[in-house]
Design a protein around this motif. Sequence first.
Motif, PDB file in Angstrom:
ATOM      1  N   ILE A 156       0.907  -1.339  -0.214  1.00  0.00           N
ATOM      2  CA  ILE A 156      -0.062  -0.124  -0.241  1.00  0.00           C
ATOM      3  C   ILE A 156       0.938   1.325  -0.042  1.00  0.00           C
ATOM      4  CG2 ILE A 156      -1.766   1.535   1.481  1.00  0.00           C
ATOM      5  CD1 ILE A 156      -2.937  -1.246   2.498  1.00  0.00           C
ATOM      6  N   GLN A 157       1.950   1.145   0.878  1.00  0.00           N
ATOM      7  CA  GLN A 157       2.578   2.401   1.079  1.00  0.00           C
ATOM      8  C   GLN A 157       3.497   2.513  -0.051  1.00  0.00           C
ATOM      9  OE1 GLN A 157       4.398   2.810   5.369  1.00  0.00           O
ATOM     10  NE2 GLN A 157       4.057   0.884   5.152  1.00  0.00           N
ATOM     11  N   LEU A 158       4.113   1.499  -0.657  1.00  0.00           N
ATOM     12  CA  LEU A 158       4.889   1.761  -1.973  1.00  0.00           C
ATOM     13  C   LEU A 158       4.165   2.154  -3.248  1.00  0.00           C
ATOM     14  CD1 LEU A 158       7.508  -1.136  -1.776  1.00  0.00           C
ATOM     15  CD2 LEU A 158       7.919   1.228  -0.885  1.00  0.00           C
ATOM     16  N   ALA A 159       2.766   1.938  -3.201  1.00  0.00           N
ATOM     17  CA  ALA A 159       2.230   2.118  -4.391  1.00  0.00           C
ATOM     18  C   ALA A 159       1.699   3.301  -4.147  1.00  0.00           C
ATOM     19  CB  ALA A 159       0.794   0.977  -4.338  1.00  0.00           C
ATOM     20  N   LYS A 160       1.484   4.129  -3.088  1.00  0.00           N
ATOM     21  CA  LYS A 160       0.962   5.494  -2.888  1.00  0.00           C
ATOM     22  C   LYS A 160       2.228   6.370  -3.359  1.00  0.00           C
ATOM     23  CE  LYS A 160      -2.179   6.825  -2.235  1.00  0.00           C
ATOM     24  NZ  LYS A 160      -3.470   7.399  -3.058  1.00  0.00           N
ATOM     25  N   GLN A 161       3.566   5.644  -2.826  1.00  0.00           N
ATOM     26  CA  GLN A 161       4.560   6.712  -3.442  1.00  0.00           C
ATOM     27  C   GLN A 161       5.117   6.618  -4.808  1.00  0.00           C
ATOM     28  OE1 GLN A 161       6.984   8.235  -1.449  1.00  0.00           O
ATOM     29  NE2 GLN A 161       5.421   7.949   0.135  1.00  0.00           N
ATOM     30  N   ALA A 162       4.385   5.609  -5.666  1.00  0.00           N
ATOM     31  CA  ALA A 162       4.447   5.557  -6.967  1.00  0.00           C
ATOM     32  C   ALA A 162       3.473   6.285  -7.874  1.00  0.00           C
ATOM     33  CB  ALA A 162       4.411   3.981  -7.507  1.00  0.00           C
ATOM     34  N   GLY A 163       2.569   6.685  -7.009  1.00  0.00           N
ATOM     35  CA  GLY A 163       1.345   7.682  -7.587  1.00  0.00           C
ATOM     36  C   GLY A 163       0.136   6.878  -8.247  1.00  0.00           C
ATOM     37  N   ALA A 164      -0.051   5.672  -7.493  1.00  0.00           N
ATOM     38  CA  ALA A 164      -1.190   4.917  -7.829  1.00  0.00           C
ATOM     39  C   ALA A 164      -2.300   5.103  -7.134  1.00  0.00           C
ATOM     40  CB  ALA A 164      -0.687   3.366  -8.025  1.00  0.00           C
ATOM     41  N   THR A 165      -3.468   4.553  -7.753  1.00  0.00           N
ATOM     42  CA  THR A 165      -4.816   4.486  -6.777  1.00  0.00           C
ATOM     43  C   THR A 165      -4.590   3.098  -6.289  1.00  0.00           C
ATOM     44  OG1 THR A 165      -5.824   6.001  -8.273  1.00  0.00           O
ATOM     45  CG2 THR A 165      -7.275   4.494  -7.034  1.00  0.00           C
ATOM     46  N   VAL A 166      -4.902   2.984  -4.801  1.00  0.00           N
ATOM     47  CA  VAL A 166      -4.812   1.614  -4.317  1.00  0.00           C
ATOM     48  C   VAL A 166      -6.195   1.374  -3.821  1.00  0.00           C
ATOM     49  CG1 VAL A 166      -3.759   0.526  -2.306  1.00  0.00           C
ATOM     50  CG2 VAL A 166      -2.439   2.007  -3.611  1.00  0.00           C
ATOM     51  N   ALA A 167      -6.599  -0.136  -4.254  1.00  0.00           N
ATOM     52  CA  ALA A 167      -7.680  -0.826  -3.814  1.00  0.00           C
ATOM     53  C   ALA A 167      -7.200  -2.033  -2.902  1.00  0.00           C
ATOM     54  CB  ALA A 167      -8.637  -1.027  -4.955  1.00  0.00           C
ATOM     55  N   VAL A 168      -7.910  -2.264  -1.623  1.00  0.00           N
ATOM     56  CA  VAL A 168      -7.649  -3.403  -1.023  1.00  0.00           C
ATOM     57  C   VAL A 168      -8.773  -4.151  -0.625  1.00  0.00           C
ATOM     58  CG1 VAL A 168      -5.413  -2.064  -0.110  1.00  0.00           C
ATOM     59  CG2 VAL A 168      -7.614  -2.041   1.105  1.00  0.00           C
ATOM     60  N   THR A 169      -8.365  -5.492  -0.423  1.00  0.00           N
ATOM     61  CA  THR A 169      -9.514  -6.171   0.359  1.00  0.00           C
ATOM     62  C   THR A 169      -8.863  -6.656   1.657  1.00  0.00           C
ATOM     63  OG1 THR A 169      -8.678  -8.225  -0.503  1.00  0.00           O
ATOM     64  CG2 THR A 169     -10.292  -7.280  -1.843  1.00  0.00           C
ATOM     65  N   ALA A 170     -10.059  -6.976   2.777  1.00  0.00           N
ATOM     66  CA  ALA A 170      -9.644  -7.164   3.968  1.00  0.00           C
ATOM     67  C   ALA A 170     -10.812  -7.877   4.612  1.00  0.00           C
ATOM     68  CB  ALA A 170      -8.926  -6.358   4.928  1.00  0.00           C
ATOM     69  N   GLY A 171     -10.666  -8.649   5.766  1.00  0.00           N
ATOM     70  CA  GLY A 171     -12.058  -9.119   6.275  1.00  0.00           C
ATOM     71  C   GLY A 171     -12.705  -8.564   7.482  1.00  0.00           C
ATOM     72  N   SER A 172     -12.145  -7.442   7.741  1.00  0.00           N
ATOM     73  CA  SER A 172     -12.847  -6.520   9.049  1.00  0.00           C
ATOM     74  C   SER A 172     -12.564  -5.230   8.698  1.00  0.00           C
ATOM     75  CB  SER A 172     -12.100  -7.045  10.207  1.00  0.00           C
ATOM     76  OG  SER A 172     -10.957  -6.443  10.263  1.00  0.00           O
ATOM     77  N   GLU A 192     -18.244  -9.247   2.669  1.00  0.00           N
ATOM     78  CA  GLU A 192     -19.652  -8.431   2.523  1.00  0.00           C
ATOM     79  C   GLU A 192     -19.939  -8.306   1.251  1.00  0.00           C
ATOM     80  OE1 GLU A 192     -19.551  -5.174   4.938  1.00  0.00           O
ATOM     81  OE2 GLU A 192     -19.569  -6.305   6.912  1.00  0.00           O
ATOM     82  N   GLU A 193     -18.917  -8.303   0.212  1.00  0.00           N
ATOM     83  CA  GLU A 193     -19.163  -7.867  -1.117  1.00  0.00           C
ATOM     84  C   GLU A 193     -18.105  -8.485  -1.964  1.00  0.00           C
ATOM     85  OE1 GLU A 193     -18.926  -3.503  -2.071  1.00  0.00           O
ATOM     86  OE2 GLU A 193     -17.647  -3.375  -0.251  1.00  0.00           O
ATOM     87  N   GLU A 194     -18.493  -8.635  -3.285  1.00  0.00           N
ATOM     88  CA  GLU A 194     -17.886  -9.048  -4.322  1.00  0.00           C
ATOM     89  C   GLU A 194     -16.812  -7.942  -4.839  1.00  0.00           C
ATOM     90  OE1 GLU A 194     -17.945 -12.692  -5.904  1.00  0.00           O
ATOM     91  OE2 GLU A 194     -18.413 -12.857  -3.885  1.00  0.00           O
ATOM     92  N   PHE A 195     -15.366  -8.184  -4.617  1.00  0.00           N
ATOM     93  CA  PHE A 195     -14.541  -7.142  -5.182  1.00  0.00           C
ATOM     94  C   PHE A 195     -14.582  -6.775  -6.628  1.00  0.00           C
ATOM     95  CE2 PHE A 195     -11.859 -10.851  -5.314  1.00  0.00           C
ATOM     96  CZ  PHE A 195     -11.099 -10.874  -6.504  1.00  0.00           C
ATOM     97  N   ALA A 196     -14.912  -7.550  -7.421  1.00  0.00           N
ATOM     98  CA  ALA A 196     -15.196  -7.602  -8.725  1.00  0.00           C
ATOM     99  C   ALA A 196     -16.381  -6.507  -9.248  1.00  0.00           C
ATOM    100  CB  ALA A 196     -15.405  -8.829  -9.574  1.00  0.00           C
ATOM    101  N   ASP A 197     -17.554  -6.807  -8.275  1.00  0.00           N
ATOM    102  CA  ASP A 197     -18.642  -5.831  -8.464  1.00  0.00           C
ATOM    103  C   ASP A 197     -18.287  -4.475  -7.910  1.00  0.00           C
ATOM    104  OD1 ASP A 197     -20.106  -8.019  -9.232  1.00  0.00           O
ATOM    105  OD2 ASP A 197     -20.793  -8.585  -7.345  1.00  0.00           O
ATOM    106  N   ARG A 198     -17.580  -4.371  -7.032  1.00  0.00           N
ATOM    107  CA  ARG A 198     -17.074  -3.035  -6.368  1.00  0.00           C
ATOM    108  C   ARG A 198     -16.376  -2.209  -7.352  1.00  0.00           C
ATOM    109  NH1 ARG A 198     -16.206  -1.025  -1.311  1.00  0.00           N
ATOM    110  NH2 ARG A 198     -15.510   1.112  -1.393  1.00  0.00           N
ATOM    111  N   LEU A 199     -15.582  -3.065  -8.024  1.00  0.00           N
ATOM    112  CA  LEU A 199     -14.458  -2.393  -8.997  1.00  0.00           C
ATOM    113  C   LEU A 199     -14.964  -2.467 -10.430  1.00  0.00           C
ATOM    114  CD1 LEU A 199     -11.258  -3.542  -7.171  1.00  0.00           C
ATOM    115  CD2 LEU A 199     -12.159  -1.448  -7.121  1.00  0.00           C
ATOM    116  N   ALA A 200     -15.999  -2.734 -10.650  1.00  0.00           N
ATOM    117  CA  ALA A 200     -16.781  -2.893 -11.971  1.00  0.00           C
ATOM    118  C   ALA A 200     -16.345  -1.681 -12.924  1.00  0.00           C
ATOM    119  CB  ALA A 200     -18.137  -3.362 -11.968  1.00  0.00           C
TER     120      ALA A 200
END
Length: 323
Positions: A156-172, A192-200
Amino acid sequence: MKAIKLQGFGGTDQLKLEEINKPTIKPDEILVSVKASAINRADIEKRKGNYPSTDFDPILGLEIAGTVEEAGSEAYGWEKGDRVFGLIPSGGYAEYAVLNSKLAMPIPEHLSFDEAAAVPEVFLTAYQTLHWLGELKEGETVLIHAGASGVGTAAIQLAKQAGATVAVTAGSQEKLDFCKSLGADITINYKEEEFADRLADTGADVILDFIGASYWDQNIKTLKTDGRLILIGFLGGTDLDNASIMPLLAKRLHVKGTLLSTRSMDYKARLTADLIDNVLPLLESQDVKPIVDKVFPLTEIAAAHDYMESNKNTGKIVLHVAD
């Protein structure tokens, strides 16, 4: 020296504290007085006999932080007493371990040994998968599964340093909130939700996946044209049922699998050099930081393994070896 020795494949009862001889070093190696190591998912799979390697490692542990006890004649630049950390093939669960000088890095002054032990494996893996394999570019979107894991928090931290938009999945929600505090832009509770639907609507250019087979269909659906799927783990299984290669062709997708521990010494050395040039300055400036969830003493190795297998951790589980 004291070390945790694996008696055979199986449960945590196979991990025993023993007194064994110190290892010896080759000219290009460093003998490290280990102050801290860390628990990795690979350690769990190696203990169980599930790791894709034919080698039996009696002493687990892929990363160490400590002081130089002895430097080989070709271990240029290192002297007794230097604070050092790095990646090793095995042997971290012990009071002394061998570190190849090409994989050694100086510990930033503000980091404790416990914090330093939380750096090598996760930041090397995150950097390798994002940049060497994922070829992440500024402005792209990366989806990081298990965002609250050790590699996830580093990525997450390295991707933000690279100027990317960051999406993550976790269970809580607690883990998702922590990911957001590290810079995650989109947080998805996979329970609670399908990540493919959320990022459609947005899709992803790069996906870092520790889960494997159970996420295959959603991953392929989520990737944009010319997207890159980097497979790092197999927590959700290894076998695919009725998978079609048509989406790979239609969207020109790249699928890459990686195990850092089985890479050649030359590969690891080049990756370490890249980390020293591009990530160590960020650690020194504290623009990125290691995330330590919990520290266990060496004698509580079974509890540390159990804790990782419970998936309770946010960040790294560290093994405190000596003061």
